[in-house]
Write a protein that holds these residues in place. Structure first.
Motif, PDB file in Angstrom:
ATOM      1  N   TRP A 102       4.074   5.005   3.912  1.00 32.57           N
ATOM      2  CA  TRP A 102       3.643   6.402   3.867  1.00 32.57           C
ATOM      3  C   TRP A 102       4.819   7.235   3.385  1.00 32.57           C
ATOM      4  N   LEU A 103       4.659   7.909   2.245  1.00 34.95           N
ATOM      5  CA  LEU A 103       5.695   8.791   1.721  1.00 34.95           C
ATOM      6  C   LEU A 103       5.483  10.192   2.290  1.00 34.95           C
ATOM      7  N   GLU A 104       6.477  10.681   2.997  1.00 33.15           N
ATOM      8  CA  GLU A 104       6.357  11.964   3.683  1.00 33.15           C
ATOM      9  C   GLU A 104       7.138  13.042   2.940  1.00 33.15           C
ATOM     10  N   VAL A 105       6.401  13.996   2.358  1.00 32.05           N
ATOM     11  CA  VAL A 105       7.014  15.121   1.665  1.00 32.05           C
ATOM     12  C   VAL A 105       6.795  16.385   2.483  1.00 32.05           C
ATOM     13  N   GLY A 106       7.801  17.261   2.522  1.00 29.74           N
ATOM     14  CA  GLY A 106       7.692  18.485   3.294  1.00 29.74           C
ATOM     15  C   GLY A 106       6.884  19.554   2.582  1.00 29.74           C
ATOM     16  N   MET A 107       6.473  20.558   3.337  1.00 27.34           N
ATOM     17  CA  MET A 107       5.633  21.623   2.801  1.00 27.34           C
ATOM     18  C   MET A 107       6.322  22.381   1.669  1.00 27.34           C
ATOM     19  N   GLU A 108       7.560  22.763   1.862  1.00 29.52           N
ATOM     20  CA  GLU A 108       8.263  23.539   0.842  1.00 29.52           C
ATOM     21  C   GLU A 108       8.498  22.715  -0.420  1.00 29.52           C
ATOM     22  N   GLU A 109       8.853  21.454  -0.224  1.00 28.29           N
ATOM     23  CA  GLU A 109       9.101  20.604  -1.389  1.00 28.29           C
ATOM     24  C   GLU A 109       7.805  20.339  -2.144  1.00 28.29           C
ATOM     25  N   GLN A 110       6.699  20.162  -1.437  1.00 30.65           N
ATOM     26  CA  GLN A 110       5.424  19.968  -2.121  1.00 30.65           C
ATOM     27  C   GLN A 110       5.073  21.186  -2.964  1.00 30.65           C
ATOM     28  N   GLU A 111       5.300  22.376  -2.409  1.00 31.15           N
ATOM     29  CA  GLU A 111       5.021  23.601  -3.164  1.00 31.15           C
ATOM     30  C   GLU A 111       5.872  23.658  -4.431  1.00 31.15           C
ATOM     31  N   ARG A 112       7.147  23.308  -4.309  1.00 29.03           N
ATOM     32  CA  ARG A 112       8.037  23.314  -5.482  1.00 29.03           C
ATOM     33  C   ARG A 112       7.542  22.347  -6.549  1.00 29.03           C
ATOM     34  N   ARG A 113       7.094  21.173  -6.126  1.00 26.14           N
ATOM     35  CA  ARG A 113       6.628  20.166  -7.085  1.00 26.14           C
ATOM     36  C   ARG A 113       5.312  20.585  -7.742  1.00 26.14           C
ATOM     37  N   PHE A 114       4.437  21.202  -6.985  1.00 28.43           N
ATOM     38  CA  PHE A 114       3.193  21.689  -7.576  1.00 28.43           C
ATOM     39  C   PHE A 114       3.488  22.750  -8.639  1.00 28.43           C
ATOM     40  N   LYS A 115       4.383  23.664  -8.343  1.00 30.89           N
ATOM     41  CA  LYS A 115       4.721  24.701  -9.312  1.00 30.89           C
ATOM     42  C   LYS A 115       5.351  24.087 -10.560  1.00 30.89           C
ATOM     43  N   ALA A 116       6.150  23.051 -10.372  1.00 27.76           N
ATOM     44  CA  ALA A 116       6.757  22.375 -11.522  1.00 27.76           C
ATOM     45  C   ALA A 116       5.687  21.736 -12.395  1.00 27.76           C
ATOM     46  N   ARG A 117       4.656  21.168 -11.771  1.00 27.21           N
ATOM     47  CA  ARG A 117       3.560  20.573 -12.548  1.00 27.21           C
ATOM     48  C   ARG A 117       2.803  21.639 -13.342  1.00 27.21           C
ATOM     49  N   ILE A 118       2.609  22.784 -12.742  1.00 25.53           N
ATOM     50  CA  ILE A 118       1.874  23.853 -13.417  1.00 25.53           C
ATOM     51  C   ILE A 118       2.621  24.327 -14.660  1.00 25.53           C
ATOM     52  N   GLU A 119       3.940  24.354 -14.574  1.00 25.80           N
ATOM     53  CA  GLU A 119       4.754  24.914 -15.657  1.00 25.80           C
ATOM     54  C   GLU A 119       5.193  23.898 -16.695  1.00 25.80           C
ATOM     55  N   ASP A 120       5.199  22.622 -16.352  1.00 25.05           N
ATOM     56  CA  ASP A 120       5.730  21.590 -17.249  1.00 25.05           C
ATOM     57  C   ASP A 120       4.584  20.890 -17.984  1.00 25.05           C
ATOM     58  N   VAL A 131       0.853  -1.190   0.000  1.00 19.51           N
ATOM     59  CA  VAL A 131       0.000   0.000   0.000  1.00 19.51           C
ATOM     60  C   VAL A 131       0.888   1.238   0.000  1.00 19.51           C
ATOM     61  N   PHE A 132       0.676   2.108  -0.982  1.00 23.73           N
ATOM     62  CA  PHE A 132       1.398   3.383  -1.028  1.00 23.73           C
ATOM     63  C   PHE A 132       0.424   4.509  -0.728  1.00 23.73           C
ATOM     64  N   GLU A 133       0.750   5.276   0.304  1.00 24.87           N
ATOM     65  CA  GLU A 133      -0.052   6.441   0.662  1.00 24.87           C
ATOM     66  C   GLU A 133       0.874   7.644   0.860  1.00 24.87           C
ATOM     67  N   GLY A 134       0.301   8.819   0.855  1.00 21.45           N
ATOM     68  CA  GLY A 134       1.068  10.047   1.035  1.00 21.45           C
ATOM     69  C   GLY A 134       0.311  11.212   0.421  1.00 21.45           C
ATOM     70  N   ARG A 135       0.753  12.405   0.714  1.00 18.24           N
ATOM     71  CA  ARG A 135       0.135  13.593   0.146  1.00 18.24           C
ATOM     72  C   ARG A 135       0.343  13.619  -1.368  1.00 18.24           C
ATOM     73  N   ASP A 136      -0.398  14.499  -2.031  1.00 18.22           N
ATOM     74  CA  ASP A 136      -0.157  14.740  -3.449  1.00 18.22           C
ATOM     75  C   ASP A 136       1.282  15.220  -3.637  1.00 18.22           C
ATOM     76  N   THR A 137       1.920  14.735  -4.681  1.00 25.98           N
ATOM     77  CA  THR A 137       3.318  15.016  -5.062  1.00 25.98           C
ATOM     78  C   THR A 137       4.335  14.317  -4.168  1.00 25.98           C
ATOM     79  N   ALA A 138       3.901  13.419  -3.289  1.00 26.55           N
ATOM     80  CA  ALA A 138       4.855  12.748  -2.394  1.00 26.55           C
ATOM     81  C   ALA A 138       5.789  11.807  -3.149  1.00 26.55           C
ATOM     82  N   GLY A 139       5.405  11.410  -4.361  1.00 19.62           N
ATOM     83  CA  GLY A 139       6.286  10.557  -5.154  1.00 19.62           C
ATOM     84  C   GLY A 139       5.818   9.129  -5.312  1.00 19.62           C
TER      85      GLY A 139
END
Length: 257
Positions: A140-158, A34-42
């Motif tokens: 559970w894949l744990e991604v930090g707040m700042e890294e999640q923001e960076r990944r979301f912005k990358a998705r918006i632009e790519d 089972v893989f769980e985690g926030r969006d963009t956790a990988g």
């Protein structure tokens, strides 16, 4: 982590996954990851690294869409039961019945009564799964707040990643602390001795993938199977004919490369 070092270590682990695959097939084992985690956790990238060198007939990936009206009327875990492994299979859930403890709870898709009932009932259900002989691995894949923001912005632009964005993702992004509280409650109630959670930090995607695969290999004891040496047989020539000539006049794809 440098790419060259990552690819070297990943290859080693993927070789071990191939050995695990042969063991699972030979012994008729059943396992669920089972893989769980926030969006963009990988989750997607980790699952790809886990499965790209093994057979999809052994490592089956399940990523269910939102439940249909019929499924909403069923037991919350019923549609997952249908995808559980048979002998010789490892089923990987890209999100799972824990949706009830995460997005369904945070976004108000399920009432407090159903949510609390899930947290109480889940360890018991997982005890039955394990007692039935299925290896259950929860990550559970744990991604930090700042890294999640960076990944979301990358998705918006790519343009190669924009398909990963949805309105629900954006709503989830804005509710970071609600998801944190939901995560904490889920871990407190469902981190059991028979079905423990393994938390993997994934701000460094490459290290996170390697740590996930290493954890899975450790969680399913296996031995390397002796494989018979293979020798290619001679081709028969009794019915030989001109292969190339037989294809003349057929429609070929344009050779653009």
């Amino acid at each position: 982590m440098p790419r060259k070092e990552y690819e070297k270590e990943l290859t080693k682990l993927q070789v071990e996954l191939c050995h695990l695959q042969e063991w699972v097939k030979a012994k008729g084992l059943r396992a669920i990851v089972v893989f769980e985690g926030r969006d963009t956790a990988g989750k997607g990238g980790t699952i790809k690294a886990l499965t790209e060198r093994v057979s999809p007939r052994v490592f089956r990936v399940i990523a269910l869409p939102a439940p249909s009206d019929r499924e909403k009327s069923q037991m919350f875990i019923q549609r997952y039961f249908e995808r559980f492994p048979a002998a010789g299979e490892i089923v990987i859930f890209d999100r799972s019945w824990y949706n009830r403890a995460g997005v369904e709870h945070v976004m108000g898709f399920v009432g407090d009564r159903e949510y609390k009932h899930f947290l109480e009932l889940c360890p018991e259900i997982e005890k039955h799964i394990v007692d039935a002989g299925i290896v259950l691995i929860k990550i559970w894949l744990e991604v930090g707040m700042e890294e999640q923001e960076r990944r979301f912005k990358a998705r918006i632009e790519d343009p190669l990643r924009q398909w990963k964005l949805s309105n629900m993702d954006l709503k989830s992004y804005s509710r970071w602390y609600d998801y944190s509280r939901a995560r904490d409650a889920m871990l407190k109630q469902t981190d059991s001795d028979h079905a423990p959670w393994a938390i993997v930090r994934s701000d460094d995607k490459r290290r996170g993938r390697l740590n996930c695969i290493a954890h899975i290999l450790k969680a399913i004891p296996y031995k390397k199977m002796a494989r018979p040496k293979v020798k290619l047989p001679a081709r028969e020539t009794k019915h030989a004919y001109d292969d190339g000539a037989a294809l003349e006049g057929r429609r070929f794809a344009e050779q653009r490369y």
